[in-house]
Design a protein around this motif. Structure first.
Motif: not given
Length: 66
Positions: A59-63
């Motif tokens: 979730e820290d990487l997704i847009d």
């Protein structure tokens, strides 16, 4: 699932990784990483491999807007 390019680059910078090194650590091909970096979406398992290699939550990487 779309990975945010800026978030990905920040996470890579924090681990001193370029795409070649991230590919080796994550098991995701450089071609796939290039597609992701150019705005293409990826499967959840690929996002998971990248996040695990970078030691961050997916979730820290997704847009989140995508």
């Amino acid at each position: 699932m779309k990975i945010n390019k800026i978030k990905l680059e920040i996470a890579m910078s924090e681990k001193y990784l370029n795409f070649m090194k991230l590919s080796k650590v994550s098991g995701v091909s450089r071609t796939t990483l290039s597609y992701i970096n150019n705005g293409k979406s990826c499967r959840p398992d690929v996002a998971g491999k990248i996040a695990k290699a970078l030691e961050v939550a997916v979730e820290d990487l997704i847009d989140k807007e995508a």
